[in-house]
Design a protein around this motif. Structure first.
Motif, PDB file in Angstrom:
ATOM      1  N   VAL A 188      30.608 -17.103  46.962  1.00 42.67           N
ATOM      2  CA  VAL A 188      30.038 -16.023  46.145  1.00 42.67           C
ATOM      3  C   VAL A 188      29.240 -16.608  44.984  1.00 42.67           C
ATOM      4  O   VAL A 188      28.168 -16.111  44.630  1.00 42.67           O
ATOM      5  CB  VAL A 188      31.147 -15.094  45.625  1.00 42.67           C
ATOM      6  N   SER A 189      29.749 -17.677  44.386  1.00 41.76           N
ATOM      7  CA  SER A 189      29.050 -18.315  43.278  1.00 41.76           C
ATOM      8  C   SER A 189      27.689 -18.833  43.709  1.00 41.76           C
ATOM      9  O   SER A 189      26.687 -18.643  43.010  1.00 41.76           O
ATOM     10  CB  SER A 189      29.903 -19.464  42.726  1.00 41.76           C
ATOM     11  N   LEU A 190      27.623 -19.496  44.880  1.00 45.99           N
ATOM     12  CA  LEU A 190      26.341 -20.008  45.366  1.00 45.99           C
ATOM     13  C   LEU A 190      25.388 -18.868  45.686  1.00 45.99           C
ATOM     14  O   LEU A 190      24.183 -18.957  45.410  1.00 45.99           O
ATOM     15  CB  LEU A 190      26.554 -20.881  46.603  1.00 45.99           C
ATOM     16  N   LEU A 191      25.900 -17.789  46.251  1.00 44.35           N
ATOM     17  CA  LEU A 191      25.047 -16.627  46.512  1.00 44.35           C
ATOM     18  C   LEU A 191      24.406 -16.142  45.219  1.00 44.35           C
ATOM     19  O   LEU A 191      23.216 -15.804  45.187  1.00 44.35           O
ATOM     20  CB  LEU A 191      25.872 -15.515  47.154  1.00 44.35           C
ATOM     21  N   GLY A 192      25.186 -16.134  44.140  1.00 48.24           N
ATOM     22  CA  GLY A 192      24.634 -15.746  42.850  1.00 48.24           C
ATOM     23  C   GLY A 192      23.565 -16.699  42.369  1.00 48.24           C
ATOM     24  O   GLY A 192      22.546 -16.275  41.795  1.00 48.24           O
ATOM     25  N   SER A 193      23.744 -17.987  42.582  1.00 45.86           N
ATOM     26  CA  SER A 193      22.738 -18.972  42.162  1.00 45.86           C
ATOM     27  C   SER A 193      21.441 -18.797  42.930  1.00 45.86           C
ATOM     28  O   SER A 193      20.346 -18.841  42.350  1.00 45.86           O
ATOM     29  CB  SER A 193      23.280 -20.389  42.360  1.00 45.86           C
ATOM     30  N   VAL A 194      21.547 -18.624  44.252  1.00 50.88           N
ATOM     31  CA  VAL A 194      20.345 -18.426  45.072  1.00 50.88           C
ATOM     32  C   VAL A 194      19.612 -17.170  44.623  1.00 50.88           C
ATOM     33  O   VAL A 194      18.377 -17.148  44.519  1.00 50.88           O
ATOM     34  CB  VAL A 194      20.724 -18.353  46.563  1.00 50.88           C
ATOM     35  N   SER A 195      20.362 -16.117  44.331  1.00 56.58           N
ATOM     36  CA  SER A 195      19.757 -14.874  43.858  1.00 56.58           C
ATOM     37  C   SER A 195      19.047 -15.094  42.519  1.00 56.58           C
ATOM     38  O   SER A 195      17.926 -14.620  42.314  1.00 56.58           O
ATOM     39  CB  SER A 195      20.838 -13.801  43.722  1.00 56.58           C
ATOM     40  N   ARG A 196      19.692 -15.829  41.641  1.00 51.74           N
ATOM     41  CA  ARG A 196      19.128 -16.056  40.309  1.00 51.74           C
ATOM     42  C   ARG A 196      17.832 -16.857  40.379  1.00 51.74           C
ATOM     43  O   ARG A 196      16.903 -16.622  39.619  1.00 51.74           O
ATOM     44  CB  ARG A 196      20.176 -16.787  39.459  1.00 51.74           C
ATOM     45  N   TRP A 197      17.773 -17.808  41.313  1.00 51.00           N
ATOM     46  CA  TRP A 197      16.556 -18.607  41.475  1.00 51.00           C
ATOM     47  C   TRP A 197      15.453 -17.832  42.196  1.00 51.00           C
ATOM     48  O   TRP A 197      14.331 -18.312  42.307  1.00 51.00           O
ATOM     49  CB  TRP A 197      16.869 -19.891  42.233  1.00 51.00           C
ATOM     50  N   GLY A 198      15.776 -16.667  42.722  1.00 54.09           N
ATOM     51  CA  GLY A 198      14.753 -15.806  43.307  1.00 54.09           C
ATOM     52  C   GLY A 198      14.401 -16.099  44.739  1.00 54.09           C
ATOM     53  O   GLY A 198      13.327 -15.703  45.214  1.00 54.09           O
ATOM     54  N   PHE A 199      15.284 -16.768  45.465  1.00 57.99           N
ATOM     55  CA  PHE A 199      14.991 -17.122  46.849  1.00 57.99           C
ATOM     56  C   PHE A 199      15.521 -16.059  47.803  1.00 57.99           C
ATOM     57  O   PHE A 199      16.649 -15.589  47.672  1.00 57.99           O
ATOM     58  CB  PHE A 199      15.627 -18.468  47.206  1.00 57.99           C
ATOM     59  N   ALA A 200      14.694 -15.677  48.776  1.00 60.57           N
ATOM     60  CA  ALA A 200      15.110 -14.885  49.945  1.00 60.57           C
ATOM     61  C   ALA A 200      15.934 -13.654  49.565  1.00 60.57           C
ATOM     62  O   ALA A 200      17.090 -13.518  49.948  1.00 60.57           O
ATOM     63  CB  ALA A 200      15.892 -15.770  50.906  1.00 60.57           C
ATOM     64  N   SER A 201      15.321 -12.732  48.832  1.00 61.07           N
ATOM     65  CA  SER A 201      16.053 -11.557  48.359  1.00 61.07           C
ATOM     66  C   SER A 201      16.609 -10.721  49.515  1.00 61.07           C
ATOM     67  O   SER A 201      17.695 -10.137  49.401  1.00 61.07           O
ATOM     68  CB  SER A 201      15.146 -10.691  47.480  1.00 61.07           C
ATOM     69  N   ASN A 202      15.887 -10.655  50.629  1.00 64.15           N
ATOM     70  CA  ASN A 202      16.385  -9.884  51.774  1.00 64.15           C
ATOM     71  C   ASN A 202      17.656 -10.510  52.346  1.00 64.15           C
ATOM     72  O   ASN A 202      18.599  -9.797  52.738  1.00 64.15           O
ATOM     73  CB  ASN A 202      15.313  -9.801  52.862  1.00 64.15           C
ATOM     74  N   THR A 203      17.685 -11.846  52.403  1.00 64.61           N
ATOM     75  CA  THR A 203      18.877 -12.531  52.900  1.00 64.61           C
ATOM     76  C   THR A 203      20.058 -12.306  51.961  1.00 64.61           C
ATOM     77  O   THR A 203      21.199 -12.104  52.411  1.00 64.61           O
ATOM     78  CB  THR A 203      18.599 -14.036  53.052  1.00 64.61           C
ATOM     79  N   ILE A 204      19.802 -12.345  50.663  1.00 68.12           N
ATOM     80  CA  ILE A 204      20.859 -12.095  49.679  1.00 68.12           C
ATOM     81  C   ILE A 204      21.462 -10.708  49.905  1.00 68.12           C
ATOM     82  O   ILE A 204      22.687 -10.531  49.920  1.00 68.12           O
ATOM     83  CB  ILE A 204      20.320 -12.210  48.251  1.00 68.12           C
TER      84      ILE A 204
END
Length: 721
Positions: free
Chosen positions: A363-379
């Motif tokens: 869950v923490s990594l998912l938050g990091s990827v979201s914060r960096w703005g990568f692949a919003s649909n995948t998130i």
């Protein structure tokens, strides 16, 4: 049969052993290039040893090693000479073996005659394949006898093995060789004075045993590059290009890039999903904790690794309760193996779930990827998996309802300890007594706190304040209880854990440094924590030890009780920076980067905890993995941390406020990824400039907003809309 808790009991590879890695394949050999059956050597493909012997001799003489040079992580040149039998010292015959590993092995053998006379040579290669399971080899307990058949067809030798209902084979192509039925191929040649003789031998598993497939394994049609070269070139083209005035540091970072590229593996069910394997030689597969941490630290280099890791782990997320594999609904796995016979070591299953920390780290990594703005649909697609993981924390992770996540293995073959220090003796009291389960690790509470805050952030970004408030409140309650229950006021640091009787496990260990990264530590307690982490008892001069030297269980040559782990130090350094301890973060970073100089720029999984004042170079740990994923990404994390580089793309910002030591000199990075396009970074000391900022992004100094600021900004945006 040994249980999962035997995983750290690998046998020695032998002095000067060379390991080549490409994807899930790897090869271990002696420094002269031979694969020796008496040692845990071999060519391994998908967790199976395809070649257990690959020994070259010339005129019945073994090769004397001169040097072995690794050209790429998957290619090496071995240089040796043929020993003389006439009593003279210097041999005129020099042998070069250029080896490349992928879904098989190819080797170019060149024999050079430096004498003034022609020499008659008999070149022999002894080949054996035992098809042993990786776990059997690693733990020196090969016991299954495969029924083996050798078939010779012209220039092809095929070795087929059968065990119960499983069949495997390896095919060797050796043009113009004489094959003998005992697994020896021989060439006979007369090498003219100052002349040379050369051949290429290839070995591949059954899935690619046709002649065209073997040829394509050796070389493809593009510029004479092998498939491994082309794969590497494609990856290099999309990652940042780095130049640093300090050539030593640049070499270490470049080595990290190269090794990270070689550790990438594909999900067999979804080849488009690339994940990072945990490490060579024994962990060339997906590990929940290791792959998640490595992906987190590699985000500024290749975000696709984080996405592939999240997607692959989500597809294997726990669904049922299984005491053998320790699977539970919503739980993220510890390890998955590719080959069917690996079920020997995995309780008959391909996945094992005995990890307490992989689930919150997901869950923490998912938050990091979201914060960096990568692949919003995948998130968005992965949010249900995140919510299932959070439900596991509540329903299974905290079985006694005390607010802390703890672990206790569900069967007598499972890992005794299920945090990152997962050796059998990894968690102990100050007097050396081992803690008894259920055990609540301090760093796991930090990961859970990070998971709550990550889910809250994602909810606030989408305007779902009820979910955001719920998880933010859970996080704050956990932080308050943690600082009450884990703090040791008479010692000035946090307990490494609470044991099964809720007693504070009072060893001074590195685990508490992870709590700094995620902000779980109360500000008034941070100075004392840092003082202990940087004390002579903890800081060896090469990094922070896993356990202080004045603890009862301290052993500088242990796996988890006094050794130095690069990834552990990279995590702690990021936490030091978060709490404003800049000089301490710099000191840790410089120590690790200096340690890398003693191993050709590559940080190993761990090294021994001897003091730098006592021994003037890092002492290798005998069975450390190298390359290893989170050690490989540690230099990347250290540099990211010294740049104080972070992103929150939905807020329209990149944050950078460098504190690079003078020894780094000038730093120039091109093609650095963000969620909206690549940028170019120039930095030196405390100065920085960024070119190519995509529309909608601004560069800020200082640190990105933490949770209280985010909540305030989110509510302000809601009111304005």
């Amino acid at each position: 049969m040994a249980g999962w808790n035997a995983d750290t009991a690998a046998g020695p590879l032998g002095a000067g052993a060379v390991t080549l890695v490409e994807g899930s394949s790897f090869c271990i050999s002696a420094p002269n290039g031979d694969i020796q059956p008496a040692l845990p050597h071999g060519l391994f493909v998908q967790d199976t040893r395809l070649l257990s012997r690959w020994e070259l001799s010339v005129n019945d003489q073994q090769l004397e090693p001169l040097t072995a040079e690794q050209k790429e992580p998957y290619r090496a040149l071995f240089v040796g000479r043929v020993t003389r039998t006439d009593g003279y010292a210097d041999s005129p015959l020099v042998v070069k073996r250029l080896r490349e590993v992928g879904a098989g092995l190819t080797e170019q053998i060149t024999l050079r005659n430096y004498s003034r006379h022609a020499v008659e040579c008999s070149v022999s290669l002894r080949i054996e394949a035992d098809f042993a399971d990786l776990f059997e080899v690693k733990e020196a307990r090969v016991r299954r006898n495969w029924e083996s058949i050798r078939q010779i067809d012209g220039e092809f030798l095929t070795i087929r093995g059968t065990w119960q209902d499983v069949s495997k084979s390896v095919t060797v192509m050796a043009p113009q060789a004489y094959f003998l039925h005992d697994g020896v191929l021989t060439y006979r040649s007369v090498i003219e004075a100052h002349g040379q003789w050369q051949t290429v031998i290839t070995a591949v598993p059954e899935s690619v045993e046709s002649t065209p497939a073997i040829q394509s394994f050796v070389r493809s049609g593009t510029e004479g590059l092998s498939p491994r070269d082309e794969r590497r070139r494609a990856w290099v083209s999309k990652i940042p290009v780095l130049h640093i005035s300090n050539r030593s540091i640049e070499r270490t970072l470049q080595r990290s890039y190269d090794d990270l590229g070689s550790l990438r593996i594909e999900d067999p069910a979804h080849p488009d999903r690339v994940v990072v394997a945990a490490g060579a030689p024994w962990f060339m597969t997906l590990f929940g904790r290791d792959s998640l941490w490595a992906s987190e630290m590699a985000l500024p280099v290749d975000p696709s690794l984080a996405l592939g890791t999240l997607q692959t782990l989500a597809s294997r997320q726990g669904e049922v309760i299984n005491a053998t594999t320790e699977e539970e609904p919503g739980k993220i796995l510890h390890e998955v193996r590719l080959d069917v016979s690996s079920g020997e070591a995995l309780g008959g299953k391909s996945a094992y779930y005995g990890s307490v920390d992989a689930t919150p780290l997901f869950v923490s990594l998912l938050g990091s990827v979201s914060r960096w703005g990568f692949a919003s649909n995948t998130i968005e697609d992965l949010l249900p998996n995140a919510d299932r993981a959070l439900a596991w924390i509540q329903n299974f992770g905290d079985k006694d309802g005390d607010g802390f996540v703890e672990y206790e293995r569900l069967n007598d073959r499972g890992l005794v300890n299920q945090g990152w220090k997962d050796s059998w003796d990894g968690i102990n009291f100050a007097d050396g007594t081992m803690a008894e389960p259920p055990i609540a690790l301090c760093e796991v509470q930090a990961y859970v706190y990070a998971a709550y805050m990550a889910r809250a952030r994602i909810a606030y970004e989408t305007g779902d304040f009820s979910i955001g408030d719920r998880f933010a409140a859970r996080g704050e309650r956990l932080k308050e209880r943690f600082n009450e229950q884990f703090w040791l006021p008479h010692k000035g640091y946090y307990a490494v854990a609470l044991d099964g009787e809720k007693r504070q496990v009072d060893a001074c260990a590195s685990n508490m440094g992870h709590c700094l990264w995620f902000g779980l530590v109360d500000k008034d307690k941070a100075p004392s924590v840092v003082e202990h982490l940087m004390s002579p008892q903890m800081f060896s001069g090469w990094g922070i030890r896993t356990l202080a030297t004045d603890m009862g269980a301290y052993n500088p040559v242990s796996y988890h009780n006094g050794s130095v782990w690069p990834h552990d130090n990279a995590i702690i350094a990021t936490g030091l920076m978060r709490y404003g301890f800049v000089s301490e973060a710099q000191r840790v970073a410089q120590a690790l980067l200096e340690a890398a100089d003693f191993s050709d720029g590559r940080l190993p999984e761990l090294f021994c905890g001897f003091s730098r004042d006592e021994i003037a170079r890092p002492v290798p740990y005998p069975t450390a993995c190298s390359p290893q994923a989170w050690a490989t990404t540690a230099p990347i994390s250290l540099l990211t941390n010294l740049l104080q580089y972070d992103a929150y793309v939905s807020l329209g910002g990149l944050w950078m406020d460098p504190v690079l030591p003078d020894s780094f000199g000038q730093l120039h990075i091109t093609n650095a990824p963000t969620g909206r396009g690549p940028i170019t970074i120039d930095a030196a000391g405390s100065t920085v400039s960024v070119r190519g900022l995509p529309a909608g992004l601004q560069l800020h100094r200082g640190h990105r907003p933490w949770m209280p600021e985010l909540v305030e900004q989110a509510r302000a945006r809601e009111q304005s809309s």
